[in-house]
Scaffold this active site. Sequence first.
Site, PDB file in Angstrom:
ATOM      1  N   CYS A  16       0.832  -1.200   0.000  1.00 20.87           N
ATOM      2  CA  CYS A  16       0.000   0.000   0.000  1.00 20.87           C
ATOM      3  C   CYS A  16       0.872   1.258   0.000  1.00 20.87           C
ATOM      4  O   CYS A  16       2.030   1.238   0.428  1.00 20.87           O
ATOM      5  CB  CYS A  16      -0.869   0.036   1.256  1.00 20.87           C
ATOM      6  SG  CYS A  16      -2.168  -1.197   1.286  1.00 20.87           S
ATOM      7  N   GLU A  37       0.773   3.974   1.874  1.00 23.68           N
ATOM      8  CA  GLU A  37       1.218   4.461   3.186  1.00 23.68           C
ATOM      9  C   GLU A  37       2.430   3.672   3.676  1.00 23.68           C
ATOM     10  O   GLU A  37       3.409   4.220   4.180  1.00 23.68           O
ATOM     11  CB  GLU A  37       0.092   4.309   4.235  1.00 23.68           C
ATOM     12  CG  GLU A  37      -1.214   4.992   3.893  1.00 23.68           C
ATOM     13  CD  GLU A  37      -2.184   4.096   3.124  1.00 23.68           C
ATOM     14  OE1 GLU A  37      -1.765   3.459   2.142  1.00 23.68           O
ATOM     15  OE2 GLU A  37      -3.368   4.052   3.501  1.00 23.68           O
ATOM     16  N   CYS A  49      -6.132   1.141   5.085  1.00 24.97           N
ATOM     17  CA  CYS A  49      -6.612  -0.217   5.370  1.00 24.97           C
ATOM     18  C   CYS A  49      -6.118  -0.658   6.751  1.00 24.97           C
ATOM     19  O   CYS A  49      -5.259  -0.007   7.366  1.00 24.97           O
ATOM     20  CB  CYS A  49      -6.126  -1.189   4.296  1.00 24.97           C
ATOM     21  SG  CYS A  49      -4.377  -1.627   4.430  1.00 24.97           S
ATOM     22  N   CYS A  61      -2.300  -1.136   7.103  1.00 23.76           N
ATOM     23  CA  CYS A  61      -1.590   0.149   7.194  1.00 23.76           C
ATOM     24  C   CYS A  61      -1.781   0.771   8.571  1.00 23.76           C
ATOM     25  O   CYS A  61      -0.851   1.344   9.142  1.00 23.76           O
ATOM     26  CB  CYS A  61      -2.061   1.108   6.107  1.00 23.76           C
ATOM     27  SG  CYS A  61      -1.425   0.657   4.480  1.00 23.76           S
TER      28      CYS A  61
HETATM   29  N1  THU Z   1      -4.413   0.478  -0.926  1.00 28.32           N
HETATM   30  C1  THU Z   1      -3.521   1.403  -0.442  1.00 28.32           C
HETATM   31  O1  THU Z   1      -2.551   1.748  -1.110  1.00 28.32           O
HETATM   32  N2  THU Z   1      -3.725   1.905   0.802  1.00 28.32           N
HETATM   33  C2  THU Z   1      -4.769   1.578   1.604  1.00 28.32           C
HETATM   34  O2  THU Z   1      -4.795   1.950   2.769  1.00 28.32           O
HETATM   35  C3  THU Z   1      -5.887   0.816   1.022  1.00 28.32           C
HETATM   36  C4  THU Z   1      -5.525  -0.020  -0.148  1.00 28.32           C
HETATM   37  C5  THU Z   1      -4.197  -0.087  -2.262  1.00 28.32           C
HETATM   38  C6  THU Z   1      -3.675  -1.500  -2.227  1.00 28.32           C
HETATM   39  C7  THU Z   1      -4.117  -2.018  -3.580  1.00 28.32           C
HETATM   40  O3  THU Z   1      -3.133  -1.683  -4.522  1.00 28.32           O
HETATM   41  C8  THU Z   1      -5.388  -1.258  -3.896  1.00 28.32           C
HETATM   42  O4  THU Z   1      -5.395  -0.126  -3.001  1.00 28.32           O
HETATM   43  C9  THU Z   1      -6.652  -2.062  -3.688  1.00 28.32           C
HETATM   44  O5  THU Z   1      -6.632  -2.706  -2.468  1.00 28.32           O
END
Ligand code: THU
Length: 260
Positions: free
Chosen positions: A179, A181, A212, A215
């Site tokens: 992700c 973050e 999420c 994170c």
């Molecule tokens: N994702 C993030 O980059 N940060 C989050 O806090 C939520 C999810 C991304 C991971 C993945 O590449 C996409 O969003 C779908 O889950």
Amino acid sequence: MPTTSELLFSLSTQSAEHSYAPYSNRREGVVVLLEDGSVVHGCRVENASFPLTISALLNAMSTLHSVARMDIAMIASSRAFTEAEKAYLCGMPNFEWIFPDSTTAHLGGTIPEPKESLFPLLPDWGTSTMKGAEQARDISDLAWCPESDFPVGSVIRTANGHHIPGVNVEHPDWSQGLCAERNALSAIIAYDYGMPTEIYVSCPKESGGTPCGACRQVILELAPEATVWMDRIDGPPQAMTAQELLPGGFSGDVLRKPKL
Ligand code: THU
């Protein structure tokens, strides 16, 4: 005169020293040599929830996307690549890796001489939270998200005034993605940029987007004092503390720790 692989190996052992490895003391570093000779660093970043640990390889490879540099010439690791790491590299679309020895991977092209480090930093725009959210939104353009088509951008400000970018980076094996973050947080550890004070997150396709659960867990451990600013696109960003985002989070205080 050391060879380029020897030089990169030695740089990777220096990157390893930056590792956050309080649970295992298993320090590991990776450096990526780019076609112009600049070098990107990654190190191991552990978490009390062990499966959330970010390997040095994932750390470095994800940082490449945040700085829009995929012109990789060679990768060197402070320890032998695991089979899983080789599978991670070979699973990247459009890259044909050669592994000349257990700690090196390259793509068969010209190998430049290593020059200076590439620092994943954005210009200092001050402390405007509106501007921070906008920067996170802008940086999301660099996300590598062919699986979800859901770009996420993050920019983290640290106590010493650095601004570090992060984007989400996906992999055909979804469990190997990172992700935005956590990408920015792990770069902060690799480059020793200091304590995060503000974390900006933007999901341009979802104005109500929030970090999420994974994170939140990593933010709580690596940035416990940070304020998380979530871009609301048409309005001012919404602020929550790391504690508010994960009340009762797993602290891992009672976990076995190595004697250092
Ligand atoms: N994702 C993030 O980059 N940060 C989050 O806090 C939520 C999810 C991304 C991971 C993945 O590449 C996409 O969003 C779908 O889950």
